[in-house]
Design a protein around this motif. Structure first.
Motif, PDB file in Angstrom:
ATOM      1  N   GLY A 139       0.776  -1.230   0.000  1.00  0.00           N
ATOM      2  CA  GLY A 139       0.000   0.000   0.000  1.00  0.00           C
ATOM      3  C   GLY A 139       0.807   1.280   0.000  1.00  0.00           C
ATOM      4  N   GLY A 140       2.151   1.194   0.012  1.00  0.00           N
ATOM      5  CA  GLY A 140       2.967   2.401   0.039  1.00  0.00           C
ATOM      6  C   GLY A 140       4.202   2.279  -0.827  1.00  0.00           C
ATOM      7  N   MET A 141       4.691   3.421  -1.330  1.00  0.00           N
ATOM      8  CA  MET A 141       5.865   3.443  -2.196  1.00  0.00           C
ATOM      9  C   MET A 141       7.176   3.513  -1.419  1.00  0.00           C
ATOM     10  N   LEU A 142       7.118   3.852  -0.135  1.00  0.00           N
ATOM     11  CA  LEU A 142       8.328   4.021   0.667  1.00  0.00           C
ATOM     12  C   LEU A 142       8.310   3.063   1.852  1.00  0.00           C
ATOM     13  N   ASP A 143       9.435   2.398   2.069  1.00  0.00           N
ATOM     14  CA  ASP A 143       9.557   1.481   3.190  1.00  0.00           C
ATOM     15  C   ASP A 143      10.410   2.142   4.280  1.00  0.00           C
ATOM     16  N   PRO A 144       9.899   2.231   5.523  1.00  0.00           N
ATOM     17  CA  PRO A 144      10.620   2.941   6.586  1.00  0.00           C
ATOM     18  C   PRO A 144      11.448   2.045   7.497  1.00  0.00           C
ATOM     19  N   SER A 145      11.741   0.813   7.076  1.00  0.00           N
ATOM     20  CA  SER A 145      12.397  -0.142   7.975  1.00  0.00           C
ATOM     21  C   SER A 145      13.726   0.375   8.498  1.00  0.00           C
ATOM     22  N   ARG A 146      14.509   1.012   7.636  1.00  0.00           N
ATOM     23  CA  ARG A 146      15.820   1.495   8.097  1.00  0.00           C
ATOM     24  C   ARG A 146      15.674   2.660   9.076  1.00  0.00           C
ATOM     25  N   PHE A 147      14.646   3.483   8.874  1.00  0.00           N
ATOM     26  CA  PHE A 147      14.380   4.560   9.830  1.00  0.00           C
ATOM     27  C   PHE A 147      14.016   3.988  11.192  1.00  0.00           C
ATOM     28  N   LEU A 148      13.162   2.971  11.212  1.00  0.00           N
ATOM     29  CA  LEU A 148      12.748   2.361  12.475  1.00  0.00           C
ATOM     30  C   LEU A 148      13.930   1.686  13.167  1.00  0.00           C
TER      31      LEU A 148
END
Length: 690
Positions: A139-148
């Motif tokens: 559902g999204g174009m950006l993955d925030p795993s590295r930010f988390l």
């Protein structure tokens, strides 16, 4: 080039097709509430405990002081300055109400970080290294795993909202029930991710059967909620009021349409409490929501805006004790130093858990301070990335092509793999393999590579020393032109040491980072070997007032055996179509040039207007744009005329195309006259990492 255009079109079509397919076959969420009339009733998690914690803080001896942090994308970083000023006035809120980007600041503060620590966290990293482009399968174009993961390295694992030093409610919206979700207990990182889950850009987040979205899509400032728990409320807002937008652009029209409702609701709640609240109207309303590169400026504006409310703030209770969070912040300071040391070396941090990404990959061998010599390909295709701990694995399948000169532009099917492992903080070991198929030659080209990269910083991180040992192999048994004149089997070993020195900026004239390297290289066709001594030097100068700059770089290579034919690599920096130059030294069985040296010098004189940041529908922003005249010189011949270099000169244009200000695609294009080949030379390069 037509082949590349067709490939790009095919990749885009396939990405949306895959997205639809996965959407149909994935987990199915349905509306959990059959009662439409319940849509305006929020769902609360942890309300009773939240009230109890506030009571414990005040002991019933005074009225609680609440703080509302509004959303506002990048503008919400102004809240950092607000928090800093409040603490200087000995005010710490008894609880926080937040949504959207305001929740990122709010959650970090509620966890115990100081305003200065939050500012340091978001300015000491490049946001583009913390978010990944991916197909919107979730559902999204950006993955925030590295930010988390970066946040986890500082705040720690297994963190929960109900145990934070400052109680906080994060307001989200639920796709399942169509109701507002008010969360004050639960997994910290799940709630953090949900707080900025802007539709389309980021995937919705699963939480207790809900699919959560950014709460700012319906109300930018959830003020009314704060008055359920206190009579004294500080409101920090970062509304948006840019009047230069093209309101007929479809994407801008969509963004502004959404903004109308959430702005109106926030203003309604604000007007209802103007008399009984302290409203800090942060002076950032004319700032684009993509200005993530302006954190320090936004923080300063928030601080100045809070200072304007000094008289009203004086009337509030002093809620900051001298020992407030001292121990917690001391622990965070130690973790931040460790995390930053790890990140600073390779722009990498340990990944907590496993992350799988699928997306469009564009891998380029053209890099700043290029370590690749034999290969100069770009690979555009479908890419899979696995990140786990300190291990990164990437596979990219698509088309490979060269774009650095206009002599070889054909695209060929290719498969490329890359493995990186980070260890002992200062080291990275890498391995890569790729193959491409040339239809015209009816043949495959294979390449392998590996490297050991060690880095260390000195003098307050102004000097970086780096050791590199790399091996590169290329097999081109059928003479494929795209291999850059490397025929047969070729091996290159490079052992190098380089230094990168960053001079602190002072005054108008400033030196750019200075790069110096020394390398020992061995070139082999597996029957004979040749050794060379190579060096690179790069330096630049910029003027802050006029935005003019000059970059100067030199690449030198000398034959240690005295047999001439010093090999030329495209990464040496001389832009040419001259096949005599580009193939020199590649065949170890022949000798055509007795000169034992090859020296390439590149001078770029340009203009980089830092205030020039045009945007496209507030989706893309063009930053660090520059235009310059380049002058390339190559000394590679012997004899009486050896003093006269080959010359290539022209214009170079550069810009960083930024998606939402947090994912950047550097793009450079050039064109000019190649004197050595008496022809026009042009090319381009860009690199995006998944």
């Amino acid at each position: 080039m037509k082949t590349c255009k067709k490939l790009i079109f095919l990749v885009l079509v396939l990405s949306f097709s895959l997205s639809s397919l996965f959407a149909e076959t994935g987990d199915q969420f349905t509306n959990a509430s059959a009662d439409i009339l319940a849509a305006d009733i929020p769902i609360k998690y942890g309300d009773a405990n939240f009230r109890s914690r506030i009571q414990e803080k005040t002991q019933g001896q005074r009225s609680p002081v609440g703080l509302v942090l509004s959303g506002g994308s990048a503008r919400a970083f102004a809240h950092i300055g607000v928090l800093k000023y409040l603490e200087e006035q000995n005010i710490v809120p008894d609880f926080i109400i937040s949504n959207s980007m305001g929740s990122i600041v709010g959650l970090m503060y509620a966890a115990g970080m100081s305003a200065d620590q939050i500012l340091e966290c978001v300015t000491n990293v490049s946001l583009q290294t913390l978010f990944d482009l991916t197909f919107p399968l979730e559902g999204g174009m950006l993955d925030p795993s590295r930010f988390l993961s970066k946040t986890t390295s500082i705040l720690g694992e297994d963190l929960r909202l109900e145990t934070l030093p400052i109680p906080i409610i994060v307001v989200s919206e639920d796709l399942v029930t169509k109701r507002q979700i008010q969360i004050s207990e639960g997994d910290f990182y799940t709630v953090l991710q949900a707080s900025f889950a802007l539709p389309v850009y980021f995937p919705p987040v699963e939480f207790n059967g809900h699919l959560l979205l950014d709460g700012g899509i319906t109300n930018l400032a959830p003020i009314e909620l704060a008055y359920d728990y206190a009579d004294s409320v500080i409101i920090s807002t970062t509304f948006y009021d840019v009047d230069t937008l093209n309101l007929k652009n479809p994407l801008t029209l969509l963004n502004v349409s959404i903004d109308i409702a959430k702005r109106r609701r926030g203003v309604e709640e604000l007007k209802a409490h103007l008399e009984d609240s302290v409203w800090i109207r942060c002076a950032v309303e004319d700032v684009s929501f993509m200005e993530f590169s302006s954190v320090k400026e936004l923080t300063a504006k928030g601080y100045a805006s809070a200072k304007l409310q000094q008289e009203k703030l004086i009337a509030l209770p002093r809620t900051l004790s001298s020992e407030f969070l001292d121990e917690t912040r001391s622990i965070f300071a130690q973790r931040m130093e460790i995390s930053q040391d790890e990140y600073h070396l390779f722009s990498h941090g340990m990944q907590y858990g496993n992350t799988h990404l699928f997306g469009i990959g564009f891998d380029s061998d053209q890099q700043l301070f290029d370590d690749s010599y034999l290969k100069d390909d770009n690979t555009l295709g479908l890419k899979y990335v696995l990140r786990s701990g300190n291990l990164d694995l990437a596979v990219n399948t698509g088309m490979a092509f060269q774009s650095y000169t206009n002599t070889h532009m054909a695209a060929s099917p290719a498969l490329r793999t890359q493995l990186d492992y980070y260890f002992l903080k200062h080291f990275k070991v890498s391995a890569n393999a790729s193959t491409l198929y040339d239809f015209s030659a009816n043949a495959f080209q294979f390449s392998l590579g590996g490297s050991l990269d060690g880095r260390i910083y000195f003098f307050d991180d102004t000097l970086r020393l780096r050791f590199l040992q790399s091996l590169e192999h290329i097999s081109n048994t059928k003479g494929i032109q795209g291999a850059g004149y490397w025929d047969g089997h070729t091996l290159l070993s490079t052992t190098g040491l380089d230094a990168l020195y960053k001079i602190p900026e002072k005054g108008n004239w400033n030196l750019k980072p200075t790069h110096v390297s020394l390398q020992y290289q061995v070139l082999s066709d597996y029957t004979s070997n040749r050794s060379f001594l190579a060096s690179q030097v790069g330096i630049g100068l910029s003027h802050a007032t006029t935005d003019i700059f000059a970059d100067l770089s030199t690449s030198m290579r000398f034959a240690l055996d005295g047999n001439g034919d010093v090999p030329f690599f495209l990464s040496d920096g001389f832009r040419t179509n001259n096949s005599t130059i580009t193939s020199q030294g590649h065949d170890l069985t022949t000798s055509t040039n007795s000169a034992n040296h090859l020296v390439a010098t590149r001078l770029l004189l340009g203009y980089q207007p830092h205030a020039f940041k045009p945007s496209m529908a507030e989706l893309f922003i063009f930053e660090n744009s520059s235009v310059g005249a380049y002058f390339d010189f190559l000394w590679y011949e012997s004899g009486a005329d050896a003093w006269a270099p080959a010359v290539s000169m022209g214009l170079e244009l550069h810009t960083d195309i930024s998606l939402l200000g947090i994912r950047t695609l550097p793009f450079t294009v050039y064109g000019g006259w190649d004197q050595s080949a008496a022809s026009i030379v042009w090319g381009f390069w860009f690199n995006i990492a998944l």
